[in-house]
Design a protein around this motif. Sequence first.
Motif, PDB file in Angstrom:
ATOM      1  N   THR A 100      37.195 105.874  10.652  1.00 52.98           N
ATOM      2  CA  THR A 100      37.856 106.777   9.714  1.00 52.98           C
ATOM      3  C   THR A 100      36.851 107.748   9.108  1.00 52.98           C
ATOM      4  N   GLU A 101      37.366 108.856   8.601  1.00 54.31           N
ATOM      5  CA  GLU A 101      36.504 109.852   7.958  1.00 54.31           C
ATOM      6  C   GLU A 101      35.688 109.237   6.820  1.00 54.31           C
ATOM      7  N   SER A 102      36.337 108.420   6.012  1.00 58.61           N
ATOM      8  CA  SER A 102      35.647 107.851   4.851  1.00 58.61           C
ATOM      9  C   SER A 102      34.443 107.020   5.277  1.00 58.61           C
ATOM     10  N   ALA A 103      34.550 106.316   6.388  1.00 58.24           N
ATOM     11  CA  ALA A 103      33.421 105.514   6.880  1.00 58.24           C
ATOM     12  C   ALA A 103      32.267 106.413   7.289  1.00 58.24           C
ATOM     13  N   LEU A 104      32.575 107.548   7.864  1.00 59.12           N
ATOM     14  CA  LEU A 104      31.531 108.460   8.329  1.00 59.12           C
ATOM     15  C   LEU A 104      30.827 109.181   7.183  1.00 59.12           C
ATOM     16  N   MET A 105      31.522 109.321   6.067  1.00 59.23           N
ATOM     17  CA  MET A 105      30.965 110.087   4.957  1.00 59.23           C
ATOM     18  C   MET A 105      30.137 109.241   3.988  1.00 59.23           C
ATOM     19  N   GLN A 106      30.163 107.926   4.132  1.00 55.76           N
ATOM     20  CA  GLN A 106      29.498 107.062   3.157  1.00 55.76           C
ATOM     21  C   GLN A 106      27.989 107.254   3.133  1.00 55.76           C
ATOM     22  N   ASN A 107      27.373 107.318   4.269  1.00 59.54           N
ATOM     23  CA  ASN A 107      25.924 107.519   4.346  1.00 59.54           C
ATOM     24  C   ASN A 107      25.651 108.354   5.601  1.00 59.54           C
ATOM     25  N   PRO A 108      25.754 109.680   5.478  1.00 56.22           N
ATOM     26  CA  PRO A 108      25.745 110.561   6.654  1.00 56.22           C
ATOM     27  C   PRO A 108      24.538 110.400   7.579  1.00 56.22           C
TER      28      PRO A 108
END
Length: 173
Positions: A100-108
């Motif tokens: 998901t997008e949120s997983a990718l944005m946590q620690n780029p």
Amino acid sequence: IEGFEALCRWRHPREEKIGPDVFIPVVESLGLIGQLGRSVLELACADLTQWSQQEMNQRGVSITVNCSSGEFSLPHLKNDLLLTIARAGVDPRLLKLEVTESALMQNPDTVRSIINELRDMGIRIGIDDFGTGYSSLAYLHRLPLDLLKIDKSFILNMLSCSETREIVRTIIA
């Protein structure tokens, strides 16, 4: 047929099927997401192994497995994938992981590194339900992604709503 998606559902004995939006957060809170993810991956790879013995292998039929944000950040993800793929004897190019997008944005920076490692193994990486989280097209440009699955809320309204149709066209472009 190009491929399949491994979907996890909970068949509760007293209720109807319970969707992942309800049970995945519970599994994560109990610290069991890694175990569940490994089980789904093992089943998906077993299916790939079975298909490789059939005609579908000639067409390169793939399977997609979803990774939750909790699972994607686990330190042993790469080793679990390597071990499972090796045990099943499958071609890693036939495996796709969706996050998901949120997983990718946590620690780029960490995420980019993980994605690069997985892609080096031959695994394709994609975003699931794009448009429901941060939806940064600029951020997408910096990630080495192979797939982008636009959220169904955009697709369902695309024919009846010109604004939604333009958003989908922009994402595709």
